[in-house]
Motif scaffolding. Structure first.
Motif, PDB file in Angstrom:
ATOM      1  N   ARG A 103       0.667  -1.261   0.051  1.00 40.55           N
ATOM      2  CA  ARG A 103       0.014  -0.018  -0.120  1.00 40.55           C
ATOM      3  C   ARG A 103       0.925   1.209  -0.134  1.00 40.55           C
ATOM      4  NH1 ARG A 103      -4.353  -0.363   4.445  1.00 40.55           N
ATOM      5  NH2 ARG A 103      -5.225   1.577   3.317  1.00 40.55           N
ATOM      6  N   SER A 104       1.960   1.238   0.239  1.00 44.83           N
ATOM      7  CA  SER A 104       3.067   2.183   0.150  1.00 44.83           C
ATOM      8  C   SER A 104       3.113   2.904  -1.314  1.00 44.83           C
ATOM      9  CB  SER A 104       4.629   1.870   0.615  1.00 44.83           C
ATOM     10  OG  SER A 104       4.978   1.036  -0.370  1.00 44.83           O
ATOM     11  N   GLY A 105       2.886   1.991  -2.025  1.00 44.94           N
ATOM     12  CA  GLY A 105       2.733   2.741  -3.468  1.00 44.94           C
ATOM     13  C   GLY A 105       1.502   2.582  -4.206  1.00 44.94           C
ATOM     14  N   GLU A 106       0.215   2.752  -3.437  1.00 46.98           N
ATOM     15  CA  GLU A 106      -0.800   2.589  -3.805  1.00 46.98           C
ATOM     16  C   GLU A 106      -1.345   3.951  -4.105  1.00 46.98           C
ATOM     17  OE1 GLU A 106      -3.173   3.283   0.539  1.00 46.98           O
ATOM     18  OE2 GLU A 106      -1.946   1.673   0.132  1.00 46.98           O
ATOM     19  N   GLY A 107      -2.602   4.004  -4.778  1.00 40.48           N
ATOM     20  CA  GLY A 107      -3.306   5.373  -5.333  1.00 40.48           C
ATOM     21  C   GLY A 107      -3.943   6.210  -4.078  1.00 40.48           C
ATOM     22  N   PRO A 108      -4.600   7.203  -4.588  1.00 38.58           N
ATOM     23  CA  PRO A 108      -5.358   7.847  -3.393  1.00 38.58           C
ATOM     24  C   PRO A 108      -6.590   7.319  -3.161  1.00 38.58           C
ATOM     25  CG  PRO A 108      -5.880   8.518  -5.687  1.00 38.58           C
ATOM     26  CD  PRO A 108      -4.742   7.748  -5.833  1.00 38.58           C
ATOM     27  N   ASP A 109      -7.156   6.069  -3.577  1.00 38.69           N
ATOM     28  CA  ASP A 109      -8.099   5.431  -2.627  1.00 38.69           C
ATOM     29  C   ASP A 109      -7.706   4.563  -1.734  1.00 38.69           C
ATOM     30  OD1 ASP A 109      -6.626   3.532  -4.270  1.00 38.69           O
ATOM     31  OD2 ASP A 109      -8.454   2.819  -5.377  1.00 38.69           O
ATOM     32  N   GLY A 110      -6.464   4.264  -1.388  1.00 37.55           N
ATOM     33  CA  GLY A 110      -5.538   3.575  -0.404  1.00 37.55           C
ATOM     34  C   GLY A 110      -6.030   2.038  -0.329  1.00 37.55           C
ATOM     35  N   ARG A 111      -5.727   1.593  -1.533  1.00 36.46           N
ATOM     36  CA  ARG A 111      -5.839   0.225  -1.819  1.00 36.46           C
ATOM     37  C   ARG A 111      -4.609  -0.383  -2.530  1.00 36.46           C
ATOM     38  NH1 ARG A 111     -11.887   0.559  -4.405  1.00 36.46           N
ATOM     39  NH2 ARG A 111     -12.988   1.087  -2.669  1.00 36.46           N
ATOM     40  N   GLY A 113      -1.912  -1.743  -5.005  1.00 31.07           N
ATOM     41  CA  GLY A 113      -1.638  -1.913  -6.363  1.00 31.07           C
ATOM     42  C   GLY A 113      -1.601  -3.435  -7.022  1.00 31.07           C
ATOM     43  N   PHE A 114      -1.597  -3.331  -8.132  1.00 29.91           N
ATOM     44  CA  PHE A 114      -1.802  -4.783  -8.643  1.00 29.91           C
ATOM     45  C   PHE A 114      -0.319  -5.784  -8.413  1.00 29.91           C
ATOM     46  CE2 PHE A 114      -0.597  -7.899 -12.225  1.00 29.91           C
ATOM     47  CZ  PHE A 114      -1.522  -8.795 -12.268  1.00 29.91           C
ATOM     48  N   PRO A 115       0.945  -5.232  -8.561  1.00 32.73           N
ATOM     49  CA  PRO A 115       2.147  -5.653  -8.266  1.00 32.73           C
ATOM     50  C   PRO A 115       2.065  -6.499  -6.638  1.00 32.73           C
ATOM     51  CG  PRO A 115       2.915  -3.987  -9.200  1.00 32.73           C
ATOM     52  CD  PRO A 115       1.184  -3.739  -9.062  1.00 32.73           C
ATOM     53  N   ALA A 116       1.437  -5.647  -5.810  1.00 31.44           N
ATOM     54  CA  ALA A 116       1.228  -6.064  -4.427  1.00 31.44           C
ATOM     55  C   ALA A 116       0.341  -7.179  -4.315  1.00 31.44           C
ATOM     56  CB  ALA A 116       1.062  -4.865  -3.556  1.00 31.44           C
ATOM     57  N   LEU A 117      -0.889  -7.234  -4.924  1.00 36.77           N
ATOM     58  CA  LEU A 117      -1.731  -7.967  -5.136  1.00 36.77           C
ATOM     59  C   LEU A 117      -1.294  -9.422  -5.724  1.00 36.77           C
ATOM     60  CD1 LEU A 117      -4.997  -6.233  -6.001  1.00 36.77           C
ATOM     61  CD2 LEU A 117      -4.580  -7.155  -3.787  1.00 36.77           C
ATOM     62  N   ALA A 118      -0.242  -9.303  -6.893  1.00 38.01           N
ATOM     63  CA  ALA A 118      -0.011 -10.390  -7.528  1.00 38.01           C
ATOM     64  C   ALA A 118       1.078 -11.138  -6.496  1.00 38.01           C
ATOM     65  CB  ALA A 118       0.470 -10.051  -8.888  1.00 38.01           C
ATOM     66  N   ALA A 119       1.866 -10.489  -5.966  1.00 38.79           N
ATOM     67  CA  ALA A 119       2.913 -11.007  -5.112  1.00 38.79           C
ATOM     68  C   ALA A 119       2.425 -11.776  -3.972  1.00 38.79           C
ATOM     69  CB  ALA A 119       3.974 -10.029  -4.608  1.00 38.79           C
ATOM     70  N   GLY A 120       1.517 -11.053  -3.160  1.00 36.47           N
ATOM     71  CA  GLY A 120       0.689 -11.858  -1.946  1.00 36.47           C
ATOM     72  C   GLY A 120      -0.208 -12.711  -2.433  1.00 36.47           C
ATOM     73  N   SER A 155      -4.789 -26.997 -10.343  1.00 34.91           N
ATOM     74  CA  SER A 155      -5.074 -26.623  -8.995  1.00 34.91           C
ATOM     75  C   SER A 155      -4.208 -25.382  -8.598  1.00 34.91           C
ATOM     76  CB  SER A 155      -4.858 -27.948  -8.022  1.00 34.91           C
ATOM     77  OG  SER A 155      -3.457 -28.177  -8.198  1.00 34.91           O
ATOM     78  N   LEU A 156      -3.022 -25.364  -8.966  1.00 35.06           N
ATOM     79  CA  LEU A 156      -2.075 -24.246  -8.662  1.00 35.06           C
ATOM     80  C   LEU A 156      -2.612 -23.046  -8.969  1.00 35.06           C
ATOM     81  CD1 LEU A 156       1.320 -25.986  -9.312  1.00 35.06           C
ATOM     82  CD2 LEU A 156       0.470 -25.606  -7.026  1.00 35.06           C
ATOM     83  N   LEU A 157      -3.046 -23.116 -10.444  1.00 33.45           N
ATOM     84  CA  LEU A 157      -3.667 -21.681 -10.856  1.00 33.45           C
ATOM     85  C   LEU A 157      -4.924 -21.323 -10.045  1.00 33.45           C
ATOM     86  CD1 LEU A 157      -3.290 -22.494 -14.660  1.00 33.45           C
ATOM     87  CD2 LEU A 157      -1.769 -20.967 -13.088  1.00 33.45           C
ATOM     88  N   ILE A 158      -5.645 -22.285  -9.875  1.00 35.65           N
ATOM     89  CA  ILE A 158      -6.809 -21.995  -9.035  1.00 35.65           C
ATOM     90  C   ILE A 158      -6.497 -21.433  -7.718  1.00 35.65           C
ATOM     91  CG2 ILE A 158      -8.968 -22.901  -7.831  1.00 35.65           C
ATOM     92  CD1 ILE A 158      -9.242 -25.063 -10.343  1.00 35.65           C
ATOM     93  N   ALA A 159      -5.480 -22.067  -7.044  1.00 29.83           N
ATOM     94  CA  ALA A 159      -5.213 -21.483  -5.690  1.00 29.83           C
ATOM     95  C   ALA A 159      -4.524 -20.197  -5.721  1.00 29.83           C
ATOM     96  CB  ALA A 159      -3.910 -22.516  -4.908  1.00 29.83           C
ATOM     97  N   VAL A 160      -3.656 -19.829  -6.694  1.00 29.19           N
ATOM     98  CA  VAL A 160      -3.122 -18.491  -6.756  1.00 29.19           C
ATOM     99  C   VAL A 160      -4.154 -17.422  -6.942  1.00 29.19           C
ATOM    100  CG1 VAL A 160      -1.105 -17.174  -8.210  1.00 29.19           C
ATOM    101  CG2 VAL A 160      -0.710 -19.479  -7.203  1.00 29.19           C
ATOM    102  N   GLY A 161      -5.215 -17.877  -7.958  1.00 30.07           N
ATOM    103  CA  GLY A 161      -6.183 -16.914  -8.373  1.00 30.07           C
ATOM    104  C   GLY A 161      -7.016 -16.508  -7.067  1.00 30.07           C
ATOM    105  N   ALA A 162      -7.319 -17.705  -6.686  1.00 31.58           N
ATOM    106  CA  ALA A 162      -8.493 -17.725  -5.557  1.00 31.58           C
ATOM    107  C   ALA A 162      -7.663 -16.779  -4.356  1.00 31.58           C
ATOM    108  CB  ALA A 162      -8.685 -18.952  -4.661  1.00 31.58           C
ATOM    109  N   ALA A 163      -6.329 -17.034  -3.906  1.00 30.43           N
ATOM    110  CA  ALA A 163      -5.750 -16.126  -3.183  1.00 30.43           C
ATOM    111  C   ALA A 163      -5.514 -14.783  -3.582  1.00 30.43           C
ATOM    112  CB  ALA A 163      -4.180 -16.555  -2.791  1.00 30.43           C
ATOM    113  N   THR A 164      -5.315 -14.387  -4.771  1.00 31.89           N
ATOM    114  CA  THR A 164      -5.214 -13.002  -5.289  1.00 31.89           C
ATOM    115  C   THR A 164      -6.424 -12.449  -5.008  1.00 31.89           C
ATOM    116  OG1 THR A 164      -3.275 -13.730  -6.890  1.00 31.89           O
ATOM    117  CG2 THR A 164      -4.784 -11.403  -7.295  1.00 31.89           C
ATOM    118  N   VAL A 165      -7.386 -12.939  -5.649  1.00 30.48           N
ATOM    119  CA  VAL A 165      -9.027 -12.428  -5.276  1.00 30.48           C
ATOM    120  C   VAL A 165      -9.328 -12.073  -4.027  1.00 30.48           C
ATOM    121  CG1 VAL A 165     -11.450 -13.041  -5.671  1.00 30.48           C
ATOM    122  CG2 VAL A 165      -9.896 -13.422  -7.644  1.00 30.48           C
ATOM    123  N   ALA A 166      -8.829 -13.010  -3.048  1.00 34.56           N
ATOM    124  CA  ALA A 166      -9.085 -13.005  -1.716  1.00 34.56           C
ATOM    125  C   ALA A 166      -8.378 -11.622  -1.123  1.00 34.56           C
ATOM    126  CB  ALA A 166      -8.719 -14.278  -0.804  1.00 34.56           C
TER     127      ALA A 166
END
Length: 774
Positions: A103-111, A113-120, A155-166
């Protein structure tokens, strides 16, 4: 021989439900994490990770309980089972942490960014997949399990995708409906990951069981189910408690904001007080409408500047602002009244209160300052004080006047006895020049004393006045020679009289004496010479005289002399007060003028400045009639004898005056009967029928002269009377049928009074005092 497993539908549904509940709990706890900072955020991160990871692990093992191979009994390795439980918890915590740090590189909405979501999401998804396959490895079956590579990848794709969505939903969902929908989608995705992985599992039966003994499937099911529900229940309880606390904090914060807003509106609506805050160094922190109105500054002009700008330059040089803050910090309060400066440079009298503002430790962090403009109150107090001073001065002058009048009356009686005795003595002494000179000196001294008593009576407003219309220009011009001779050649006299000036109502003779006194005083104030300006004007709208309604005229005498300071000016009209040397003045000149003006229903007003000069103003009422022709009345020689052989009753409580009056009457050839009181006189009148005249004093104990004459009129209406008195303030009825003779009188005036009284055609009803010198 290979087999494919079967799934119990009820347990499958239970596993999906567990996944959804775990997802909802994790999303709710993640919302708590976003609303806090510091160690509470870390605590909610750990709780959310435990709920999500533990829920996924629980879903996995419930789903594994739903999987079965015909004819095979499964057990689980305890170590790998625990490792499989720790993996999703750690991975979920890492994913939430990576997303939060992103979130240190986030925009003004306080959420994030995509790189942080993808890594997490990658960290969390791989951890969940690792949990699944570690859990599969913990199974103990008499068969060998194989995983199809395609389903593993899916299953790996589903797990990573579900985690990113979460992670994405954890930073966006706030409402209950949105959170529930997100939890359902996330739970189905996690369950889908598990069943996709199980779809690619094939079991090859072996002759003997693989591995050693493990946990029985039934015990594991009970342990997993209990642990899952315990984790989820504890997490939900923690979320509920936190939500309750957060709601209460939010309500308190809202109430505090509302209270602060009401307080701000209250301060802004106050316009009679300047209320503002200072920081610990004295700089203005805020500004209300009252401060803007009183001091004249707008908020943007003064906020951030030092409050000493409101003080006068002399107060700033004296260090008053710093002392005020130091006193407030030391004593807890500072209060003072003094002059303050507005934006336009004008000054106002202010009431100032300063109180320190302290934090929890007692350290001063600022000051609260309240200022009120009390200039009008100060002016009212000063006016009241001036009025009190004037009233005290008037009361003092009145008391002195009463005392002076009484002393002058008694002194008149003494002087009358002296003058009468000296006059009779003159006729009986031999014609010796030395004795005659000494006798004349004694008479002149007594006459000067009589003149002094007349001034005292003038101050006490008890002299005998004959008010008449007087034209001031004619009066001044008629005595111009006398004025010039009195003040000498070193002083020049100038007169300024406008045309059409009305006449005033005054005693011309006494007004001449007053003008002469003022001129002599002006001369004495100019030892090196100068100019005296005598003028007159009618009162205008700007003149505040404090007199009865009507028209008034001002007779002024202005000089270019030394002038007087305020202290001398305040005492100038007091009797016997003088700034002249010893023997050069009696201190009764201005007092006589003051008394004349007051008795004439006017006023004496003095204005003076040191080094500039003095202006004396006599304010007199305007006369209704026209002024009499200027010039002095002709002097009429007073007869030494009026008539011989009169029977005269003399009444006086003073033995010296009684004896002196009787001696003068007897010397005139009259028969005298003496009475020492009014009652004694009435008794004598009742026994004597041959009386021709009554001469009575006014001031006597038990019965005054007026009361005695009223009683005499009732008994003897035809009996003539003379009222002798040193006072002028007598009732109106005192003039009915009785001539008034002013004390002290000599034999000549006594004879003239008898002549006027017995002459029915005489118009003069008052015989005033006039000394031979004046």
């Amino acid at each position: 021989m290979s087999h494919t497993g079967l799934h119990d539908p009820s347990l499958v549904a239970l596993s999906v439900l567990i996944a959804i509940i775990a997802a909802y709990t994790a999303l709710d706890l993640a919302a708590r994490m976003r609303a806090t900072a510091g160690w509470p955020a870390v605590a909610w991160l750990a709780t959310a990770a435990a709920a999500m990871g533990g829920g996924v692990w629980s879903m996995h093992f419930v789903a594994m309980l739903a999987f079965s191979l015909p004819g095979m009994e499964a057990s689980y390795d305890l170590t790998l089972t625990l490792v499989s439980m720790a993996l999703p918890v750690a991975a979920t915590a890492l994913g939430f942490f990576v997303a939060a740090r992103g979130r240190s590189g986030e925009g003004p909405d306080g959420r994030p960014g995509f790189p942080a979501l993808a890594a997490g999401g990658l960290a969390m998804g791989l951890g969940v997949a690792a949990m699944h396959y570690t859990g599969m490895a913990a199974m103990r079956l008499p068969a060998e399990l194989h995983h199809a590579p395609g389903w593993v990848a899916a299953s790996l794709l589903i797990a990573v995708g579900a985690a990113t969505v979460a992670l994405h939903l954890a930073h966006r969902t706030v409402g209950f409906g949105a959170r529930l929908a997100a939890a359902a989608a996330m739970g189905l995705a996690v369950a889908g990951m598990h069943y996709a992985a199980m779809q690619g599992v094939e079991a090859h039966v072996q002759a003997a069981p693989a591995g050693g003994a493990g946990l029985p499937q039934t015990q594991l099911a009970l342990w997993v189910t209990g642990t899952t529900f315990l984790i989820l229940v504890l997490a939900l309880v923690a979320a509920m408690v936190d939500r309750h606390v957060a709601d209460r904090v939010a309500r308190e914060a809202a109430a505090l904001r509302a209270s602060e807003e009401r307080f701000r509106l209250l301060l802004q609506s106050v316009t009679d007080y300047a209320i503002f805050m200072l920081d610990d160094e004295g700089r203005v922190a805020n500004w209300n409408a009252g401060a803007a109105r009183i001091k004249g500054y707008a908020a943007d002009e003064v906020v951030g500047t030092h409050f000493s700008r409101f003080y006068t330059p002399e107060d700033r040089e004296d260090g008053l602002p710093a002392r005020a803050l130091a006193t407030a910090a030391r004593d807890g309060h500072f209060e003072q009244e003094g002059w303050r400066v507005r934006r336009d440079g004008s000054r106002f009298w202010a009431s100032v209160v300063i109180d320190p503002v302290r934090d929890e430790t007692g350290r001063v962090i600022g000051y609260a300052k309240v200022t009120r403009d009390i200039t009008e109150r100060k002016q009212a107090q000063e006016t009241l004080e001036q009025t009190r001073t004037a009233l005290f001065q008037a009361q003092k002058m009145e008391a002195v006047g009463q005392l002076t009048g009484g002393v002058a009356h008694d002194f008149n009686n003494l002087l009358m006895a002296v003058l009468g005795s000296l006059e009779l003595l003159r006729r009986r002494l031999p014609d010796d020049p030395k004795l005659v000179r000494l006798l004349d000196n004694a008479v002149q001294g007594a006459q000067r004393g009589a003149a002094l008593t007349q001034r005292m009576l003038a101050f006490a407003r008890r002299q005998d006045l004959k008010p008449e219309p007087v034209a001031l220009p004619d009066l001044v011009h008629g005595m111009s020679d006398l004025l010039q001779r009195s003040i000498g050649p070193a002083v020049r006299i100038e007169t300024r009289f406008p045309l059409g000036l009305p006449a005033v109502l005054a005693d011309a003779h006494q007004l001449e004496l007053a003008l002469l006194n003022l001129a002599v005083n002006a001369r004495d104030a100019m030892p090196g010479g100068g100019e005296i300006v005598i003028g007159a004007r009618e009162a205008g709208e700007d003149d505040r005289l404090g007199l009865d309604p009507g028209r008034y005229l001002c007779l002024s005498v202005a000089d270019t002399g030394q002038g007087m300071d305020e202290a001398t000016l305040a005492r100038a009209q007091e009797p016997f007060f003088t700034t002249k040397g010893v023997g050069k003045g009696t201190g009764l000149g201005l007092s006589m003028v003051h008394g004349l003006a007051e008795q004439s229903k006017g006023r004496l007003r003095l204005r003076s400045r040191p080094g500039v000069g003095t202006v004396a103003e006599i304010w007199l009422p305007v006369a209704e009639g026209e002024a009499a022709p200027a010039g002095r009345a002709p002097v009429v020689a007073l007869p030494r004898e009026a008539r011989r052989g009169l029977a005269v009753l003399v009444v006086d409580d003073d033995p010296l005056v009684l004896e002196n009056t009787a001696a003068m009457l007897e010397d005139l050839g009259h028969q005298v009967i003496e009475a020492r009181s009014g009652q004694e006189a009435l008794d004598l009148i009742g026994r004597t029928r041959t009386l021709d005249l009554v001469i009575t004093d006014q001031v006597m104990p038990a019965m005054t002269g007026i009361q005695l004459l009223q009683r005499i009129r009732a008994l003897r209406p035809d009996l003539r009377a003379i009222l002798a008195s040193g006072y002028a303030e007598l009732p109106e009825e005192a003039g009915d049928g009785a001539l008034r003779l002013s004390k002290p009188f000599d034999q000549e005036r006594l004879a003239w009074a008898i002549h006027i009284t017995l002459d029915a055609g005489a118009a003069e009803r008052v015989v005033p005092f006039r000394s031979r010198a004046g």
